[in-house]
Every structure is written in C-alpha cells, then in structure tokens.
Write an enzyme that holds these catalytic residues in place. Structure first.
Site, PDB file in Angstrom:
ATOM      1  N   GLY A 171       0.817  -1.218   0.000  1.00  0.00           N
ATOM      2  CA  GLY A 171       0.000   0.000   0.000  1.00  0.00           C
ATOM      3  C   GLY A 171       0.850   1.267   0.000  1.00  0.00           C
ATOM      4  O   GLY A 171       0.391   2.321  -0.461  1.00  0.00           O
ATOM      5  N   GLU A 215       2.897  -8.149  -1.975  1.00  0.00           N
ATOM      6  CA  GLU A 215       1.646  -8.832  -1.614  1.00  0.00           C
ATOM      7  C   GLU A 215       1.657 -10.309  -1.987  1.00  0.00           C
ATOM      8  O   GLU A 215       1.117 -11.153  -1.260  1.00  0.00           O
ATOM      9  CB  GLU A 215       0.454  -8.136  -2.301  1.00  0.00           C
TER      10      GLU A 215
HETATM   11  N1  COA Z   1       1.755  -4.223   8.858  1.00  0.00           N
HETATM   12  C1  COA Z   1       1.807  -4.281  10.189  1.00  0.00           C
HETATM   13  N2  COA Z   1       2.945  -4.118  10.893  1.00  0.00           N
HETATM   14  C2  COA Z   1       4.074  -3.906  10.203  1.00  0.00           C
HETATM   15  C3  COA Z   1       4.091  -3.840   8.791  1.00  0.00           C
HETATM   16  C4  COA Z   1       2.852  -4.009   8.105  1.00  0.00           C
HETATM   17  N3  COA Z   1       2.751  -3.929   6.784  1.00  0.00           N
HETATM   18  N4  COA Z   1       5.358  -3.623   8.391  1.00  0.00           N
HETATM   19  C5  COA Z   1       6.112  -3.556   9.507  1.00  0.00           C
HETATM   20  N5  COA Z   1       5.337  -3.724  10.604  1.00  0.00           N
HETATM   21  C6  COA Z   1       5.752  -3.727  12.006  1.00  0.00           C
HETATM   22  C7  COA Z   1       6.505  -4.985  12.352  1.00  0.00           C
HETATM   23  O1  COA Z   1       5.594  -6.035  12.664  1.00  0.00           O
HETATM   24  C8  COA Z   1       7.292  -4.544  13.546  1.00  0.00           C
HETATM   25  O2  COA Z   1       6.448  -4.525  14.692  1.00  0.00           O
HETATM   26  P1  COA Z   1       7.019  -5.058  16.110  1.00  0.00           P
HETATM   27  O3  COA Z   1       8.114  -4.070  16.464  1.00  0.00           O
HETATM   28  O4  COA Z   1       5.828  -4.991  17.006  1.00  0.00           O
HETATM   29  O5  COA Z   1       7.536  -6.428  15.854  1.00  0.00           O
HETATM   30  C9  COA Z   1       7.636  -3.093  13.220  1.00  0.00           C
HETATM   31  O6  COA Z   1       6.705  -2.693  12.209  1.00  0.00           O
HETATM   32  C10 COA Z   1       9.028  -2.935  12.642  1.00  0.00           C
HETATM   33  O7  COA Z   1       9.165  -3.815  11.537  1.00  0.00           O
HETATM   34  P2  COA Z   1      10.304  -4.936  11.418  1.00  0.00           P
HETATM   35  O8  COA Z   1       9.781  -6.020  10.536  1.00  0.00           O
HETATM   36  O9  COA Z   1      10.790  -5.336  12.772  1.00  0.00           O
HETATM   37  O10 COA Z   1      11.430  -4.087  10.686  1.00  0.00           O
HETATM   38  P3  COA Z   1      12.581  -4.654   9.747  1.00  0.00           P
HETATM   39  O11 COA Z   1      13.516  -3.528   9.506  1.00  0.00           O
HETATM   40  O12 COA Z   1      13.123  -5.934  10.271  1.00  0.00           O
HETATM   41  O13 COA Z   1      11.843  -5.015   8.353  1.00  0.00           O
HETATM   42  C11 COA Z   1      10.320  -4.621   6.536  1.00  0.00           C
HETATM   43  C12 COA Z   1      11.236  -3.991   7.595  1.00  0.00           C
HETATM   44  C13 COA Z   1       9.576  -3.454   5.864  1.00  0.00           C
HETATM   45  C14 COA Z   1      11.165  -5.348   5.491  1.00  0.00           C
HETATM   46  C15 COA Z   1       9.330  -5.588   7.195  1.00  0.00           C
HETATM   47  O14 COA Z   1       8.723  -4.917   8.274  1.00  0.00           O
HETATM   48  C16 COA Z   1       8.254  -6.083   6.281  1.00  0.00           C
HETATM   49  O15 COA Z   1       8.499  -6.941   5.443  1.00  0.00           O
HETATM   50  N6  COA Z   1       7.017  -5.539   6.434  1.00  0.00           N
HETATM   51  C17 COA Z   1       5.881  -5.993   5.693  1.00  0.00           C
HETATM   52  C18 COA Z   1       5.935  -5.497   4.275  1.00  0.00           C
HETATM   53  C19 COA Z   1       4.755  -6.010   3.478  1.00  0.00           C
HETATM   54  O16 COA Z   1       4.603  -7.174   3.204  1.00  0.00           O
HETATM   55  N7  COA Z   1       3.886  -5.062   3.090  1.00  0.00           N
HETATM   56  C20 COA Z   1       2.760  -5.352   2.250  1.00  0.00           C
HETATM   57  C21 COA Z   1       1.572  -5.696   3.046  1.00  0.00           C
HETATM   58  S1  COA Z   1       0.206  -6.028   1.970  1.00  0.00           S
END
Ligand code: COA
Length: 262
Positions: free
Chosen positions: A113, A136
């Site tokens: 998003g 996604e």
């Molecule tokens: N929805 C909900 N929470 C999210 C999120 C999302 N799309 N993306 C990140 N967060 C949260 C994580 O769960 C984490 O929460 P916590 O501290 O309670 O565990 C916090 O944000 C920090 O993210 P984290 O994953 O620990 O950071 P990172 O640097 O290790 O990784 C990303 C960063 C962006 C690579 C990883 O967070 C990620 O892959 N996010 C999802 C991306 C995604 O698939 N988006 C599309 C959704 S349709």
C-alpha cells in the site's frame, strides 16, 4: 497551520501542505483509520486554494509506508477484503485527483500500500535508502489499492508484472531507472529537495496547473482521440483565464508574471 488527525499529520506552510503518515512504530502501515484519513485530508487540501502543492511522506527515518497493516489484513474475509480494497482505491483516487501537484517524498520502505500511495501521487522523489515494491504475492494476495493498474500505466506491463508477480523490493536507483521514481537524492537531502520541488510547482499558475493534471489524468483513461478532445477542452479553458493574459503579457513586457488564480 496544522489540522488534527489520529494517524496522519498535516502541516501547511507557505502554500505547501505536508501530509505525513504517522505510525512509525509499525513503519507507517496503513490501517483503516489511516487510509480514511488520507482520503479525508486529500479532500480538505484540494478545497483549500491557499495550498498550491502537497508533499506526502512517512514519519521516522525508516519507512514511507510499509504496506497495509498485516494485523488487520490477516482477519479479513472476502467481502471485508473487497471493501478494504475499495476504501484504499477511493482514498488514493482522491490523492491522484487533486488539482494541485502531489509529490511523494519516499524516505524509506514504500511497500505494498505504500508503493500504491506513492503511485497515486503525481510525482515521486526518493531517498537513496528507499526500497520500493509490491510484496503482496508473498502473502498470497495482490495489490488492492490501485497498484495493479497504476504501476502498469507508469512503468509498462512487463515491468509491472515483474514486480507484482515477483514481490521483490527495488532500490532507489533501480526504481529511477524504470521511471518508477522521478529522481533520487541523498537521504539527508530528501525533505529539502521535496520542498524545493514543491515550492517551484507552487509558484506556477494554479488554473493551468489544475488543467494540466486533469488533462493527463483524464486522458489516460481515454483513447488517444478522446484524450485529445479532453486536451483541447482544457486548452480552451486556459484561454479563458486572466492568468493566461498575464503570462503572455509578462513575457512580451519582459517582466515576471503575477498569478491571480483566475
Ligand atoms: N503491517 C503491520 N505491521 C508492520 C508492517 C505491516 N505492513 N510492516 C512492519 N510492521 C511492524 C513490524 O511487525 C514490527 O512490529 P514489532 O516491532 O511490534 O515487531 C515493526 O513494524 C518494525 O518492523 P520490522 O519487521 O521489525 O522491521 P525490519 O527492519 O526488520 O523489516 C520490513 C522492515 C519493511 C522489510 C518488514 O517490516 C516487512 O516486510 N514488512 C511488511 C511489508 C509487506 O509485506 N507489506 C505489504 C503488506 S500487503
């Protein structure tokens, strides 16, 4: 001036509004409230004639928007999923439909998003730290906030399918190479560069700006022939403005124009 929202911040100064998605603890992930607030703010800012350009960005140093909130997504049934998709589409349509230029200042992760929000903006500037993608597919869903449509229109079908089906993240240089972002700047320069760009656009005549955005946006929904009819209509409207006479007279009189927005 600052307007009050729960999950976004909107600040307006010197004709430039900055809309900041403000949930840094979840990398600015979009839950329903946030998505609704983005759409609501777009309407308010569009109606505010003092606002001449808009910057959309994310709070904190790490993320623009890391996608739809996966906590919420994980609980959606089919009809709720459809409604969530429609809500996001409508909200982002309002960003794209704004009559003043909207620049996405991509300060980190723009995933799912977040990538779709950046795509709905008219222009994109990214920090060298930006990572952009539509992951996604890795969750066994597809982009649902206009991404399948806008990405293909922006970068072409082949590159869009590569990103949508592959789910990989592009770095800023790759994104610039395929035209997904307009320009890339060092991370520390992003806010100033976005503001400088917005200020330059804000100094342009507002009605011609409105018609230029409308001609391109509406024309992309039409055939070439229909698009040219749309273009001619907006060209004619430009010719009905006081600013058109001011712009031409200023050129002929070798002075700077003063725009009235009429
Ligand atoms: N929805 C909900 N929470 C999210 C999120 C999302 N799309 N993306 C990140 N967060 C949260 C994580 O769960 C984490 O929460 P916590 O501290 O309670 O565990 C916090 O944000 C920090 O993210 P984290 O994953 O620990 O950071 P990172 O640097 O290790 O990784 C990303 C960063 C962006 C690579 C990883 O967070 C990620 O892959 N996010 C999802 C991306 C995604 O698939 N988006 C599309 C959704 S349709």
């Amino acid at each position: 001036m600052s307007l009050e929202y729960q999950n976004i911040k909107v600040e307006i100064s010197e004709g430039i509004a900055t809309l900041t998605v403000n949930r840094p603890e979840v990398l600015n992930a979009l839950d329903e409230t946030t998505t609704r607030e983005i759409g609501a703010a777009a309407l308010v800012l569009d109606a505010d004639t003092d606002v001449r350009a808009v910057i959309v960005t994310g709070a904190g140093d790490k993320a623009f928007v890391a996608g739809a909130d996966i906590n919420t997504l994980s609980r959606l049934g089919p009809e709720e999923g459809r409604q969530a998709s429609i809500l996001g589409q409508r909200s982002f349509d309002r960003i794209e439909g704004m009559s003043k230029p909207v620049i996405a200042a991509i300060n980190g992760y723009a995933l799912g998003g977040g990538c779709e929000l950046a795509l709905a903006c008219h222009l994109r500037i990214a920090s060298e730290q930006a990572k952009i993608g539509l992951p996604e597919i890795n969750l066994s869903i597809i982009p649902g906030h206009g991404g399948t449509q806008r990405l293909a229109r922006l970068v072409g079908k082949g590159r869009a399918l590569e990103m949508i089906c592959g789910g990989q993240q592009l770095d800023a240089a790759q994104a610039e190479r395929i035209g997904l972002v307009n320009r890339v700047v060092p991370h520390g320069d992003l806010a100033a560069a976005a503001r400088e760009w917005a200020a330059r656009l804000a100094s342009k005549p507002p009605l011609a700006m409105r018609y230029a955005l409308a001609a391109v946006n509406e024309g992309l929904e039409a055939t070439m022939k229909q698009g040219q009819v749309i273009e001619a209509g907006y060209f004619g409207l430009c010719c009905a403005t006081e600013d058109k006479f001011e712009g031409m007279n200023a050129f002929l009189e070798k002075r700077k124009p003063t725009w009235k927005g009429r």
